[in-house]
Enzyme design. Structure first.
Site, PDB file in Angstrom:
ATOM      1  N   SER A  58      40.577  41.852  39.048  1.00 14.59           N
ATOM      2  CA  SER A  58      41.742  42.180  38.226  1.00 14.59           C
ATOM      3  C   SER A  58      41.779  43.682  37.954  1.00 14.59           C
ATOM      4  O   SER A  58      40.728  44.338  37.882  1.00 14.59           O
ATOM      5  CB  SER A  58      41.608  41.433  36.903  1.00 14.59           C
ATOM      6  N   TYR A  78      36.400  38.686  29.107  1.00 14.03           N
ATOM      7  CA  TYR A  78      37.060  38.300  30.354  1.00 14.03           C
ATOM      8  C   TYR A  78      36.913  39.422  31.388  1.00 14.03           C
ATOM      9  O   TYR A  78      36.474  39.195  32.519  1.00 14.03           O
ATOM     10  CB  TYR A  78      38.553  37.993  30.109  1.00 14.03           C
ATOM     11  N   LYS A 114      34.682  39.745  35.091  1.00 21.53           N
ATOM     12  CA  LYS A 114      35.172  40.162  36.420  1.00 21.53           C
ATOM     13  C   LYS A 114      34.350  41.338  36.943  1.00 21.53           C
ATOM     14  O   LYS A 114      33.980  41.394  38.114  1.00 21.53           O
ATOM     15  CB  LYS A 114      36.659  40.554  36.345  1.00 21.53           C
TER      16      LYS A 114
HETATM   17  P1  NAD Z   1      44.860  29.592  36.690  1.00 19.53           P
HETATM   18  O1  NAD Z   1      44.155  29.262  35.434  1.00 19.53           O
HETATM   19  O2  NAD Z   1      46.254  29.139  36.857  1.00 19.53           O
HETATM   20  O3  NAD Z   1      44.005  29.063  37.944  1.00 19.53           O
HETATM   21  C1  NAD Z   1      42.606  28.988  37.933  1.00 19.53           C
HETATM   22  C2  NAD Z   1      42.219  27.633  38.475  1.00 19.53           C
HETATM   23  O4  NAD Z   1      40.795  27.536  38.474  1.00 19.53           O
HETATM   24  C3  NAD Z   1      42.743  26.478  37.632  1.00 19.53           C
HETATM   25  O5  NAD Z   1      43.362  25.532  38.476  1.00 19.53           O
HETATM   26  C4  NAD Z   1      41.500  25.902  36.963  1.00 19.53           C
HETATM   27  O6  NAD Z   1      41.607  24.507  36.761  1.00 19.53           O
HETATM   28  C5  NAD Z   1      40.422  26.264  37.960  1.00 19.53           C
HETATM   29  N1  NAD Z   1      39.074  26.419  37.389  1.00 19.53           N
HETATM   30  C6  NAD Z   1      38.712  27.109  36.280  1.00 19.53           C
HETATM   31  N2  NAD Z   1      37.386  27.043  36.094  1.00 19.53           N
HETATM   32  C7  NAD Z   1      36.890  26.290  37.121  1.00 19.53           C
HETATM   33  C8  NAD Z   1      35.602  25.858  37.482  1.00 19.53           C
HETATM   34  N3  NAD Z   1      34.538  26.171  36.739  1.00 19.53           N
HETATM   35  N4  NAD Z   1      35.467  25.097  38.596  1.00 19.53           N
HETATM   36  C9  NAD Z   1      36.536  24.767  39.342  1.00 19.53           C
HETATM   37  N5  NAD Z   1      37.794  25.132  39.046  1.00 19.53           N
HETATM   38  C10 NAD Z   1      37.960  25.890  37.937  1.00 19.53           C
HETATM   39  O7  NAD Z   1      44.756  31.168  36.878  1.00 19.53           O
HETATM   40  P2  NAD Z   1      45.493  32.117  37.909  1.00 19.53           P
HETATM   41  O8  NAD Z   1      46.482  32.916  37.166  1.00 19.53           O
HETATM   42  O9  NAD Z   1      45.915  31.357  39.088  1.00 19.53           O
HETATM   43  O10 NAD Z   1      44.299  33.091  38.274  1.00 19.53           O
HETATM   44  C11 NAD Z   1      43.459  32.847  39.392  1.00 19.53           C
HETATM   45  C12 NAD Z   1      42.319  33.850  39.360  1.00 19.53           C
HETATM   46  O11 NAD Z   1      42.864  35.167  39.381  1.00 19.53           O
HETATM   47  C13 NAD Z   1      41.444  33.769  38.118  1.00 19.53           C
HETATM   48  O12 NAD Z   1      40.113  34.002  38.504  1.00 19.53           O
HETATM   49  C14 NAD Z   1      41.954  34.897  37.249  1.00 19.53           C
HETATM   50  O13 NAD Z   1      40.966  35.397  36.395  1.00 19.53           O
HETATM   51  C15 NAD Z   1      42.353  35.924  38.295  1.00 19.53           C
HETATM   52  N6  NAD Z   1      43.396  36.856  37.823  1.00 19.53           N
HETATM   53  C16 NAD Z   1      44.560  36.362  37.319  1.00 19.53           C
HETATM   54  C17 NAD Z   1      45.541  37.247  36.859  1.00 19.53           C
HETATM   55  C18 NAD Z   1      46.829  36.723  36.284  1.00 19.53           C
HETATM   56  O14 NAD Z   1      47.541  37.498  35.650  1.00 19.53           O
HETATM   57  N7  NAD Z   1      47.206  35.477  36.474  1.00 19.53           N
HETATM   58  C19 NAD Z   1      45.329  38.627  36.945  1.00 19.53           C
HETATM   59  C20 NAD Z   1      44.138  39.093  37.491  1.00 19.53           C
HETATM   60  C21 NAD Z   1      43.167  38.187  37.934  1.00 19.53           C
HETATM   61  C1  UD1 Z   2      46.708  40.989  30.347  1.00 16.79           C
HETATM   62  C2  UD1 Z   2      45.255  41.147  30.047  1.00 16.79           C
HETATM   63  C3  UD1 Z   2      44.517  41.432  31.340  1.00 16.79           C
HETATM   64  C4  UD1 Z   2      44.759  40.302  32.331  1.00 16.79           C
HETATM   65  C5  UD1 Z   2      46.266  40.149  32.536  1.00 16.79           C
HETATM   66  C6  UD1 Z   2      46.588  38.969  33.415  1.00 16.79           C
HETATM   67  C7  UD1 Z   2      45.090  42.012  27.768  1.00 16.79           C
HETATM   68  C8  UD1 Z   2      44.760  43.184  26.915  1.00 16.79           C
HETATM   69  N1  UD1 Z   2      45.062  42.217  29.089  1.00 16.79           N
HETATM   70  O1  UD1 Z   2      47.196  42.167  30.958  1.00 16.79           O
HETATM   71  O2  UD1 Z   2      43.132  41.517  31.087  1.00 16.79           O
HETATM   72  O3  UD1 Z   2      44.147  40.595  33.578  1.00 16.79           O
HETATM   73  O4  UD1 Z   2      46.908  39.939  31.265  1.00 16.79           O
HETATM   74  O5  UD1 Z   2      46.237  37.780  32.807  1.00 16.79           O
HETATM   75  O6  UD1 Z   2      45.348  40.926  27.276  1.00 16.79           O
HETATM   76  N2  UD1 Z   2      53.643  42.284  25.776  1.00 16.79           N
HETATM   77  C9  UD1 Z   2      54.531  42.246  24.739  1.00 16.79           C
HETATM   78  N3  UD1 Z   2      54.778  41.039  24.139  1.00 16.79           N
HETATM   79  C10 UD1 Z   2      54.179  39.876  24.537  1.00 16.79           C
HETATM   80  C11 UD1 Z   2      53.257  39.933  25.622  1.00 16.79           C
HETATM   81  C12 UD1 Z   2      53.003  41.151  26.206  1.00 16.79           C
HETATM   82  O7  UD1 Z   2      55.091  43.253  24.346  1.00 16.79           O
HETATM   83  O8  UD1 Z   2      54.436  38.810  23.950  1.00 16.79           O
HETATM   84  C13 UD1 Z   2      53.394  43.579  26.441  1.00 16.79           C
HETATM   85  C14 UD1 Z   2      51.963  44.042  26.364  1.00 16.79           C
HETATM   86  O9  UD1 Z   2      51.751  44.770  25.178  1.00 16.79           O
HETATM   87  C15 UD1 Z   2      51.851  44.892  27.643  1.00 16.79           C
HETATM   88  C16 UD1 Z   2      52.812  44.205  28.620  1.00 16.79           C
HETATM   89  O10 UD1 Z   2      53.692  43.425  27.813  1.00 16.79           O
HETATM   90  O11 UD1 Z   2      52.334  46.195  27.393  1.00 16.79           O
HETATM   91  C17 UD1 Z   2      52.116  43.293  29.618  1.00 16.79           C
HETATM   92  O12 UD1 Z   2      51.309  42.368  28.898  1.00 16.79           O
HETATM   93  P1  UD1 Z   2      50.604  41.107  29.599  1.00 16.79           P
HETATM   94  O13 UD1 Z   2      51.610  40.357  30.381  1.00 16.79           O
HETATM   95  O14 UD1 Z   2      49.851  40.372  28.559  1.00 16.79           O
HETATM   96  O15 UD1 Z   2      49.621  41.769  30.661  1.00 16.79           O
HETATM   97  P2  UD1 Z   2      48.484  42.883  30.438  1.00 16.79           P
HETATM   98  O16 UD1 Z   2      48.282  43.195  29.018  1.00 16.79           O
HETATM   99  O17 UD1 Z   2      48.777  43.992  31.364  1.00 16.79           O
END
Ligand code: NAD
Ligand code: UD1
Length: 354
Positions: free
Chosen positions: A126, A150, A154
C-alpha cells in the site's frame, strides 16, 4: 490455458476484480479465502461474470496444514496474496489481530510456498508504507515509514520479503503498492462492500448519494492543496486488477520452463512497484465529479482533520509503465460512474437479504 495461480483473499474487493482480469487473460485460478471480510455472493457473481464456476477453497492463510493440502493438489506458478485485514482504525484497537493476520499469515504462506518450491509472489502492499511523503510524486525509492499497525504490518511484510530475496535469489517477490483503489466492475455486479459505516471516501460518498447516509464529513479544509482538502491518487479497481496481470506477465518473462519444471533466467528478487495513476484529485473534486455523474446532491460539512491523515499523496507510475508496460487508463468520471452503478443497483452490497 496459461499458468495456474493461487489467489489468496480473492473473494474480497480487489481480489474479485483481479480474478476476472486473470480469467480474461487466460490464467487458471484457485481462490483461497476465509470469508472474514467477504461474501459467498461475490463468488457466485464472479462465476456468473466469467461463465464458469470459480475454484474456491475456504481457508485461512495462517493455517499451514490447509495451505499444504492446496499446494499438494495443484501445481502453481505463483501466488497473488491479497488476504489480509485493512481497516486502519481497527488496527489501532486490535494490533495483535492485524500483525497475526497480515504478518504471521504471510510468513505461513511463504513457508508453505518454499516447501512446495513455488517462489513467485505478488503481494498487496500500500502507499501507506510511504507515510507522509517528503516529495511528490512518490517513487519506489521514497522513504518508507508508518504510523499505524495496519501500515506497519504492510511495511513489516515488505522487510520480510526483502530479507528473503537477499537470502535466496530463487525468490521473485513483487509488492504492488496500491494508491487509492475505487470504482467497481462495469457490469455493476461486483464492487466494494464495506461492513458498517465506510471509513474510506468513495464508499462514503456513494452511500450518501444513494441515501443510506445523510451527509459526508470532509476531514480538513486547510491543507496546502488546490482547495484545502486532501489530495489522493484514486485508481480504478479494474485498472489495478490489470496491473496484477502485468506483474504476473513480467514474472513469467523472467522464467522459462523445461521438462523438470521452471528454470530461472533472471532473478527478480524484491521488486516494489507503485500502482497509481500519477494524478492527484482533491476530496472536493471527487465529490463534485460524483455528484455530476450520479445527478444526486452530496451534502457535506467540513470537519476537523482526521488523525494520521496527510495532505497529498500521488504516485510516480513510471516504473510500472517502463517495467510492466502497464498504465492506468480510466478517469475519475469512469471511477464515479462505475461506483454509482454498483451502489445504485446494490444499495446493500452483496447482502441481498438486508
Ligand atoms: P478485502 O477485505 O475486500 O479483501 C481481503 C480478503 O482477504 C477478504 O475476502 C477476506 O475475507 C480475506 N482474508 C482476510 N484475512 C484472511 C486470512 N487470514 N486468510 C484468508 N483470507 C483472509 O480487501 P481489499 O480492499 O480487496 O484489499 C486486498 C488487499 O489489498 C489487502 O491486503 C489490503 O490490505 C490491500 N490494500 C487495500 C487497499 C484498499 O484501499 N482497498 C489499499 C492498499 C492495500
Ligand atoms: C486510507 C488509509 C490507508 C489505506 C487506505 C486504503 C488512513 C489514515 N489511511 O487512506 O492506510 O491504505 O485508506 O484502505 O486511514 N475523507 C473525508 N471524509 C471521509 C473519508 C475520507 O474527508 O468520510 C478524506 C480523507 O481525509 C482523505 C481522503 O478523503 O483526505 C481519502 O481518504 P480515504 O479514502 O480514507 O483514504 P486514505 O486516507 O488515503
Amino acid at each position: 490455458m496459461k499458468n495456474k495461480i493461487l489467489v489468496t483473499g480473492g473473494v474480497g474487493y480487489i481480489g474479485s476484480h483481479t480474478c476476472i482480469a486473470l480469467h480474461e487473460a487466460g490464467y487458471d485460478i484457485v481462490v483461497y479465502d476465509n470469508l472474514s471480510n467477504s461474501s459467498r455472493e461475490a463468488i457466485n457473481r464472479v462465476s456468473t461474470l466469467i461463465g464458469q464456476s470459480i475454484k474456491f477453497i475456504e481457508g485461512d492463510v495462517r493455517d499451514a496444514e490447509s495451505l499444504k493440502r492446496v499446494f499438494s493438489s495443484h501445481q502453481f506458478f505463483g501466488v497473488i496474496h491479497f488476504a489480509g485485514l485493512k481497516a486502519v482504525g481497527e488496527s489501532v484497537a486490535k494490533p495483535l489481530l492485524y500483525y497475526n493476520n497480515n504478518v504471521s499469515g504471510t510468513i505461513t504462506l511463504l513457508e508453505v510456498m518454499a516447501e512446495y518450491d513455488v517462489k513467485n509472489l505478488i503481494f498487496s502492499s500500500s502507499a501507506t508504507v510511504y507515510g507522509d511523503p517528503e516529495t511528490l510524486p512518490i517513487n519506489e525509492k521514497s522513504k518508507r515509514s508508518c504510523t499505524n499497525p495496519y501500515g506497519q504490518s504492510k511495511l513489516t511484510v515488505e522487510h520480510i520479503l526483502e530479507d528473503l530475496a537477499v537470502s535466496d535469489d530463487s525468490w521473485n517477490l513483487i509488492p504492488l503498492r496500491y494508491f487509492n483503489p475505487v470504482g467497481a466492475h462495469p457490469s455493476g455486479k461486483i464492487g466494494e462492500d464495506p461492513n458498517d459505516i465506510p471509513n474510506n471516501l468513495m464508499p462514503y460518498i456513494s452511500q450518501v448519494a444513494v441515501g443510506k447516509l445523510e451527509k459526508l464529513s470532509i476531514f480538513g479544509h486547510d491543507y496546502p492543496t488546490i482547495d484545502g482538502t486532501g489530495v489522493r491518487d484514486f485508481i480504478h479497481v479494474t485498472d489495478l486488477a490489470k496491473g496484477h496481470v502485468a506483474a504476473l506477465n513480467y514474472l513469467e518473462k523472467q522464467t522459462s520452463s523445461n521438462e523438470s519444471g521452471t528454470t530461472k533466467q533472471n532473478s527478480v528478487g524484491f521488486l516494489p512497484i507503485n500502482l497509481g495513476t500519477g494524478k492527484g484529485t482533491s476530496v472536493l473534486e471527487l465529490v463534485s465529479a460524483f455528484s455530476d455523474v450520479s445527478k444526486q446532491d452530496i451534502p457535506y460539512q467540513f470537519a476537523e482533520r482526521r488523525a494520521g491523515d496527510i495532505a497529498s499523496c500521488y504516485a510516480s507510475a513510471d516504473k510500472a509503465k517502463n517495467l510492466l508496460g502497464w498504465q492506468a487508463k480510466l478517469s475519475i468520471t469512469d471511477m464515479c460512474q462505475d461506483t454509482w452503478r454498483w451502489q445504485s443497483i446494490n444499495p446493500n452490497g452483496y447482502d441481498i437479504e438486508k
